[in-house]
Motif scaffolding. Structure first.
Motif, short mmCIF file in Angstrom:
data_model
loop_
_atom_site.label_atom_id
_atom_site.label_comp_id
_atom_site.label_asym_id
_atom_site.label_seq_id
_atom_site.Cartn_x
_atom_site.Cartn_y
_atom_site.Cartn_z
N VAL A 27 0.48 -1.16 4.33
CA VAL A 27 1.06 0.02 4.95
C VAL A 27 1.34 1.09 3.89
O VAL A 27 1.06 2.28 4.10
CB VAL A 27 2.34 -0.35 5.73
N GLY A 30 -1.94 2.59 2.92
CA GLY A 30 -2.40 3.47 3.99
C GLY A 30 -1.69 4.80 3.96
O GLY A 30 -2.31 5.85 4.17
N ILE A 31 -0.39 4.78 3.69
CA ILE A 31 0.37 6.04 3.59
C ILE A 31 -0.11 6.86 2.41
O ILE A 31 -0.33 8.07 2.52
CB ILE A 31 1.88 5.74 3.50
N ASN A 34 -3.37 8.37 3.13
CA ASN A 34 -3.24 9.41 4.14
C ASN A 34 -2.75 10.74 3.55
O ASN A 34 -3.10 11.80 4.06
CB ASN A 34 -2.30 8.95 5.25
N GLU A 63 -8.97 9.57 4.72
CA GLU A 63 -8.39 9.17 6.00
C GLU A 63 -9.07 7.94 6.58
O GLU A 63 -8.42 7.10 7.20
CB GLU A 63 -8.43 10.34 6.97
N SER A 66 -7.63 5.11 4.80
CA SER A 66 -6.26 4.95 5.29
C SER A 66 -6.23 4.18 6.61
O SER A 66 -5.42 3.26 6.78
CB SER A 66 -5.61 6.32 5.47
N TYR A 67 -7.11 4.52 7.53
CA TYR A 67 -7.18 3.81 8.81
C TYR A 67 -7.56 2.35 8.60
O TYR A 67 -7.03 1.47 9.27
CB TYR A 67 -8.17 4.47 9.76
N CYS A 69 -6.82 0.53 6.01
CA CYS A 69 -5.63 -0.15 5.51
C CYS A 69 -4.66 -0.46 6.64
O CYS A 69 -4.07 -1.55 6.68
CB CYS A 69 -4.94 0.69 4.44
N PHE A 70 -4.50 0.47 7.57
CA PHE A 70 -3.59 0.23 8.69
C PHE A 70 -4.12 -0.87 9.61
O PHE A 70 -3.34 -1.68 10.13
CB PHE A 70 -3.34 1.51 9.47
N ALA A 73 -3.44 -4.10 7.89
CA ALA A 73 -2.02 -4.43 8.00
C ALA A 73 -1.70 -5.01 9.37
O ALA A 73 -0.89 -5.94 9.49
CB ALA A 73 -1.17 -3.19 7.73
N GLY A 74 -2.34 -4.49 10.41
CA GLY A 74 -2.16 -5.05 11.75
C GLY A 74 -2.66 -6.48 11.84
O GLY A 74 -2.04 -7.33 12.49
#
Length: 98
Positions: A27, A30-31, A34, A63, A66-67, A69-70, A73-74
């Motif tokens: 997370v 990802g931030i 981003n 970006e 970043s997506y 990475c998110f 994380a999920g």
């Protein structure tokens, strides 16, 4: 009776710790991707042609990473939920009469 227990208590605890660390780490990455952190430029998959088009193309690649990475994380959060369920099942197994 079918049991959903497939991990021991130590493996479930290890999975819980690793997934918590993975969620926090991914997370944060990802931030930072981003907000287009310049330190992470080495981790962005770009080519020489991407620099000729201006910074918008590079920002789009930031970006995209970043997506990713998110999403990872999920997946780690799902693994943490599975490990938590295994931990609970192991605790319940300790109290059952044999």
């Amino acid at each position: 009776m079918v049991s959903l227990l497939c991990c021991g208590p130590k493996m479930a605890a290890c999975g819980l710790v690793l997934s918590a660390w993975g969620v926090v780490m991914l997370v944060l990455l990802g931030i930072f991707f981003n907000v287009h952190s310049a330190v992470l430029i080495e981790d962005v998959p770009f080519t020489e042609e991407d620099f000729k088009d201006g910074p918008e193309r590079i920002y789009g690649l930031y970006e995209q990473v970043s997506y990713n990475c998110f999403i990872a994380a999920g997946l780690y959060a799902l693994l943490g939920g599975f490990s938590l369920c295994q931990t609970r099942l192991n605790k319940r197994k300790e109290y059952m009469v044999r």
